[in-house]
Design an enzyme around this catalytic site. Structure first.
Site, PDB file in Angstrom:
ATOM      1  NE  ARG A  67      46.440  42.126  42.166  1.00 35.37           N
ATOM      2  CZ  ARG A  67      46.704  41.717  41.334  1.00 35.37           C
ATOM      3  NH1 ARG A  67      46.201  41.885  40.159  1.00 35.37           N
ATOM      4  NH2 ARG A  67      46.743  39.513  40.972  1.00 35.37           N
ATOM      5  CE1 TYR A  71      48.157  37.386  38.802  1.00 36.46           C
ATOM      6  CE2 TYR A  71      45.936  35.300  39.671  1.00 36.46           C
ATOM      7  CZ  TYR A  71      46.324  36.242  40.214  1.00 36.46           C
ATOM      8  OH  TYR A  71      45.920  37.863  40.857  1.00 36.46           O
ATOM      9  CG  HIS A 106      41.822  40.692  40.845  1.00 39.90           C
ATOM     10  ND1 HIS A 106      41.535  42.149  40.554  1.00 39.90           N
ATOM     11  CD2 HIS A 106      40.236  40.201  40.833  1.00 39.90           C
ATOM     12  CE1 HIS A 106      40.562  42.370  39.550  1.00 39.90           C
ATOM     13  NE2 HIS A 106      40.016  41.214  39.954  1.00 39.90           N
TER      14      HIS A 106
HETATM   15  C1  LIG Z   1      33.077  44.192  31.168  1.00 37.78           C
HETATM   16  C2  LIG Z   1      34.777  43.092  32.236  1.00 37.78           C
HETATM   17  N1  LIG Z   1      34.774  41.791  32.928  1.00 37.78           N
HETATM   18  C3  LIG Z   1      35.523  41.771  33.298  1.00 37.78           C
HETATM   19  C4  LIG Z   1      35.126  41.578  34.484  1.00 37.78           C
HETATM   20  C5  LIG Z   1      35.841  41.145  35.255  1.00 37.78           C
HETATM   21  N2  LIG Z   1      37.208  41.230  36.326  1.00 37.78           N
HETATM   22  C6  LIG Z   1      37.193  42.547  36.833  1.00 37.78           C
HETATM   23  S1  LIG Z   1      38.630  43.118  37.667  1.00 37.78           S
HETATM   24  C7  LIG Z   1      39.291  42.439  36.423  1.00 37.78           C
HETATM   25  C8  LIG Z   1      40.334  42.395  36.102  1.00 37.78           C
HETATM   26  C9  LIG Z   1      40.318  44.221  35.927  1.00 37.78           C
HETATM   27  O1  LIG Z   1      42.209  44.932  36.014  1.00 37.78           O
HETATM   28  P1  LIG Z   1      42.353  46.086  34.987  1.00 37.78           P
HETATM   29  O2  LIG Z   1      41.778  46.245  34.045  1.00 37.78           O
HETATM   30  O3  LIG Z   1      44.280  46.143  34.910  1.00 37.78           O
HETATM   31  O4  LIG Z   1      42.813  46.250  36.775  1.00 37.78           O
HETATM   32  P2  LIG Z   1      42.754  45.447  38.265  1.00 37.78           P
HETATM   33  O5  LIG Z   1      42.166  44.732  38.432  1.00 37.78           O
HETATM   34  O6  LIG Z   1      44.697  45.863  37.619  1.00 37.78           O
HETATM   35  O7  LIG Z   1      43.251  47.067  39.120  1.00 37.78           O
HETATM   36  C10 LIG Z   1      38.007  41.824  35.579  1.00 37.78           C
HETATM   37  C11 LIG Z   1      38.639  40.691  34.473  1.00 37.78           C
HETATM   38  C12 LIG Z   1      34.530  42.961  34.439  1.00 37.78           C
HETATM   39  N3  LIG Z   1      34.815  43.476  35.998  1.00 37.78           N
HETATM   40  N4  LIG Z   1      34.108  43.495  33.780  1.00 37.78           N
END
Ligand SMILES: Cc1ncc(C[n+]2csc(CCOP(=O)(O)OP(=O)(O)O)c2C)c(N)n1
Lengths: 326, 357
Positions: free
Chosen positions: B254, B267, B258
């Site tokens: 990425r 971070y 985020h």
């Molecule tokens: C169940 C849940 N917990 C927390 C969140 C908040 N949240 C949104 S994106 C994210 C990180 C997700 O990481 P990843 O699965 O690696 O996907 P990326 O964003 O890196 O594409 C979090 C913790 C959420 N949307 N759903």
């Protein structure tokens, strides 16, 4: 016409739905050879085969989520969760997906699934086997919550739930599974969802309840009648959508009401009904809206369970208390 | 001691960061990469435009997919139209490839539900925001395909963070038992907000999480679109022919925050990010196409101009889209409006009358 228990009526409705519609599929733990822990799906595997009656691994989240996926594809999944106390991991799916798919896609996708689970106490089951989650469930926009109180209504309402174009949680009162029998005709006729049933007509007080609580409500109504009090008994049956019309009409007629349910009182479904009566039928009321519910505690284990549940005697007392208002 | 079971996770890379193509997969048609490149480039342009719109208050929180174009466009490019995509929020490239319009994507991130009522892939799922909760939808969709004996595949896309949720394991497990036509594509972009992949799992790969479900797990360079198309394509064909599910891990990065509400500088180091830029997917594909004589400077200039024109038209259309009626918040909740919503609908309609009248 066969006299059936509620459990047999559920089985009959499932068989009928499987027979009528090739898109109906049952999924759940132990529902196959074992026929479910209560035998609600007994004999269905042998009759309809493994593709229609599918045992799942022990995984409630993916049971609910798969039901969503199947339903979005236009199938009619009927998922069984063994006990209501184990369905909480399905809430994510109900709240975040099933209940909102139609609205968040502005009608492009929908989710005609059914989630069946036994609910309520009174069978002296182990811990986490006697929960009454209808209040939490009924708060979820986009789903329907139905709980039958008799074998015939279980048959008709379950068929309606399966045919409904939206997600329905079907709460089967465990205590009623084998308690009483009633003639049930396998005519394939569904009962309407979102409709309350007047179980007994009366003029002095409306006793409003659903599911297994109606057993004690019925007994109480009988005792009250012997004491000269004419109680009308309303089986809410469908907590969402809620048939306010039938409830309000009854209260407007009798002027008094007592709402009875097993689930804790605080923020329970009875509170919503009480609030509607207070705002829509205030001028007809001659007594405060009464509520007799489970205590605001966790459901106790077997030894204290009967003291927790609203008994007929406590319903009679509460009703007579309301009768004192003139 | 005997060995009870043994496993391995294959890794695929064909096109390296310099744009060199080593031993290409069988049947590779370089021509087919041109539309893939075009959509990857459009995805990047869309992404930049969306971030700019957010910065000027014309879009709400937006999750950029900068650097992940090979993974998202690549996986979509080997799906058939009738397969079903179950995405999360960072798959803009896949949406665009499958025919979701830029206007629809803008609308969604502007907070308009009509952005999920896509005219294009009507059976694809809308974006799933609760992490990993859509994995089981893929098993259900695939079970429906299996039940109806349709040769279709459910492709579920998730992040590395999503594999930490039980939902993912439950779905992989069920897909394995029922031998469902499902592909779980884990895009490992290194981070789940501020948590690095190494704090998400003690496993050496995310692909090996397939093994506990009894299904194959493969890993590929997710910035190499040739590898993405090869591994995802093989997994899809495996599923389509009845051989069951696969977990595919695509290693990417990425390159930005985020979401527009995040500041990744808190971070992770600038060095890490600039090292990742050297691996990014677009340039290496362009180098390959140029070397093969399939892409010239003039093509690139025309593409940039074309993309800008398409985007500006889409932005104009998006900004000109009239708001939804207030009543739409209840109109689609159920197939039939329940009694308790009738009065609320009337109230909304009256408020709306007040608005415009
Ligand atoms: C169940 C849940 N917990 C927390 C969140 C908040 N949240 C949104 S994106 C994210 C990180 C997700 O990481 P990843 O699965 O690696 O996907 P990326 O964003 O890196 O594409 C979090 C913790 C959420 N949307 N759903």
């Amino acid at each position: 016409m066969a006299e059936l228990t509620l459990l047999e009526a559920v089985n009959l409705a499932l068989a009928r739905a499987l027979e009528d519609d090739p898109d109906v599929v049952l999924i759940g733990q132990d529902i196959g050879v074992n026929g479910g822990v209560f035998r609600a799906t007994g004999g269905l595997l042998a009759r309809f085969g493994e593709q229609r009656v599918r045992d799942t691994p022990l995984a409630e989240t993916v049971i609910a989520a798969s039901a969503v996926g199947m339903a979005v594809q236009g199938m009619k999944p009927v998922a069984e969760i063994q006990f209501a106390g184990f369905m909480y991991s399905c809430f994510d799916q109900l709240i975040n997906h099933a209940g909102r798919l139609r609205t968040r896609t502005r009608g492009r996708l929908s989710c005609p699934m059914v989630l069946r689970t036994p609910v309520g106490g009174g069978i002296h089951a182990p811990e986490h086997h006697s929960e009454s989650p209808e209040g939490w469930l009924s708060h979820i926009p986009g789903i329907k919550v139905v709980t039958p109180a008799s074998p015939a209504s279980a048959y008709g309402l379950l068929l309606a739930a399966i045919r409904d174009p939206d997600p329905v949680v079907f709460l089967e009162p465990t205590r009623l599974y084998r308690l009483l029998k009633e003639p049930v005709e396998d005519d394939g006729v569904a009962l309407p969802l979102g409709r309350a049933f007047v179980r007994r007509e009366g003029t002095d007080i409306s006793l409003i309840g659903w599911g297994a609580a109606l057993v004690e409500v019925g007994q109480a109504a009988q005792t009250l009648a012997e004491q000269g009090v004419s109680a009308e008994v309303i089986d809410v049956a469908s907590l969402r959508p809620l048939d306010s019309e039938t409830i309000l009409a009854s209260v407007k007629k009798t002027g008094r009401c007592l709402i009875v349910h097993e689930a804790p009182r605080l923020y329970g479904a009875g509170a919503e009904i009480a609030a509607q009566i207070a705002s829509e039928a205030l001028m007809s009321l001659v007594a405060p809206v009464g509520r007799l519910a489970g205590y605001d505690t966790v459901m106790p284990l077997a030894r204290l369970e009967d003291d927790y549940l609203p008994s007929a005697a406590r319903i009679v007392d509460a009703a007579l208390g309301l009768m004192a208002y003139r | 001691m005997k060995t009870a079971a043994q496993f391995s996770v294959p890794y695929f890379q064909f096109l390296d960061a310099r744009g060199e193509l080593a031993e290409p997969p069988p049947g590779l048609a370089l021509n087919a990469l041109i539309p893939v490149y075009r959509t990857m480039a459009f995805t990047r342009a869309f992404d930049a435009r969306a971030v700019a719109l957010q910065r000027t208050g014309q879009l709400r929180t937006f999750p950029s997919s900068l650097g992940e174009e090979a993974a998202t466009v690549g996986l979509a490019s080997v799906m058939r139209a009738e397969d079903v995509l179950l995405p999360t929020y960072r798959e803009t490239g896949a949406f665009l490839w499958r025919g979701v319009t830029p206007v629809e994507i803008f609308l969604y991130w502007a907070g308009d539900e009509r952005g999920s009522c896509v005219a294009g892939p009507r059976e694809d799922f809308p974006i799933s925001v609760p992490i990993a909760s859509h994995c089981g939808h893929a098993t259900g969709v695939a079970a429906a395909f299996q039940h109806r004996k349709q040769a279709r595949v459910a492709v579920c896309v998730l992040g590395d963070g999503a594999t930490s949720k039980g939902d993912f394991y439950e779905a992989v497990n069920l897909a394995g038992i029922w031998r469902l036509p499902t592909v779980f594509v884990v895009i490992n972009n290194g981070w789940a907000i501020s948590v690095p992949a190494a704090r998400q799992t003690a496993c050496a790969t995310f692909a090996q999480k397939a093994i506990a479900g009894g299904i194959p797990g493969v890993q590929a360079d997710g910035n190499d679109v040739v590898a993405v198309r090869h591994v995802v394509g093989q997994a899809i064909e495996r599923a389509r022919s009845g051989d069951g599910p696969t977990v595919v891990e695509l290693l990417s990065y990425r390159l930005t925050d985020h979401t527009t509400a995040d500041d990744a500088r808190r971070y992770r180091s600038a060095e890490e990010v600039s090292a990742a830029w050297a691996e990014e997917p677009l340039v290496r594909l362009r180098k390959l196409l140029a070397r093969e004589g399939l892409w010239a400077k003039a093509d690139e200039e025309a593409l940039i101009a074309d993309n800008q024109a398409r985007l500006e038209a889409a932005v104009a259309e998006y900004l000109a889209t009239p708001p939804q009626p207030l009543t739409s918040i209840v109109d689609y909740l159920y197939a039939e409006l329940p009694a308790e919503l009738v009065a609320q609908r009337a109230e909304l309609a009256a408020r709306e009358g007040g608005h415009h009248g």
